[in-house]
Design an enzyme around this catalytic site. Structure first.
Site, PDB file in Angstrom:
ATOM      1  N   GLY A   1       0.844  -1.187   0.000  1.00  0.00           N
ATOM      2  CA  GLY A   1       0.000   0.000   0.000  1.00  0.00           C
ATOM      3  C   GLY A   1       0.877   1.233   0.000  1.00  0.00           C
TER       4      GLY A   1
ATOM      5  N   CYS B   1       6.260  -0.541   7.298  1.00  0.00           N
ATOM      6  CA  CYS B   1       5.907   0.713   6.617  1.00  0.00           C
ATOM      7  C   CYS B   1       7.094   1.158   5.776  1.00  0.00           C
ATOM      8  CB  CYS B   1       5.556   1.784   7.650  1.00  0.00           C
ATOM      9  SG  CYS B   1       5.074   3.359   6.899  1.00  0.00           S
TER      10      CYS B   1
END
Ligand code: GNR
Ligand code: NI
Length: 168
Positions: free
Chosen positions: A46, A91
């Site tokens: 993402g 992340c």
């Protein structure tokens, strides 16, 4: 297509709250294409526009093994949430750092597509995690904000150490 630079924590620009998108034009389509390119190049599942220093409510995701299930959401809102799950998150703005985060198990998201058409999605499991993680970025929030102070400081020290080792 262009690969964009990804802001690295603790860059203060990661704390910016993204603005609502009101214009659905070629510029928006280009941004989404460049975000897919950037996400795939970085092997991410993402990416939020915040991470590429564009402070608009835009996210992309693809959690498929084959890397062929693109999802782009504009102005996403969670309208319902249910249950809890713990998932080990990473992340692209914190390379090499992973931590268990507790989030809703299932969410209903209302958003728009790149053409401005309304979309409503019922998501659960890993995809629900990913969309909640990306929506946090759009609100200026990052995954370590969900951790206790002690866990967070251990991880951030580790991130510092890895960076020093990489630049030494
Ligand atoms: O690539 C990513 N992997 C990931 C793994 C578990 C939970 C969330 C994510 S999102 C992350 C890409 C990223 O930083 N998006 O903002
Ligand atoms: Ni992220």
């Amino acid at each position: 297509m262009t690969t964009l630079d990804i802001l690295q924590f603790p860059d203060p620009r990661l704390r910016t709250k993204a603005a609502e998108v009101t214009v659905f034009d070629d510029g928006l389509r280009q941004l989404v294409e460049d975000m897919y390119e950037t996400m795939y190049a970085a092997n991410g599942v993402g990416l939020a526009a915040t991470q590429v220093n564009v402070h608009k409510q835009v996210l992309v995701a693809d959690m498929s093994e084959e890397r062929d299930q693109r999802m782009a959401l504009v102005n996403p809102r969670i309208v319902a949430r249910q249950g809890e799950q713990v998932y080990q998150e990473g992340c692209l703005s914190f390379p090499g750092i992973y931590a268990d985060v507790t989030r809703a198990l299932a969410v209903v998201v209302e958003a728009q597509d790149v053409d401005g058409q309304p979309v409503r999605l019922e998501l659960e499991g890993p995809l629900a995690v990913c969309i909640q993680h990306e929506m946090d970025h759009l609100a200026g929030k990052v995954f370590v904000d969900h951790l206790s102070g002690l866990k967070r400081s251990i991880l951030l020290k580790r991130l510092e150490k890895q960076r020093k080792a990489a630049t030494a």
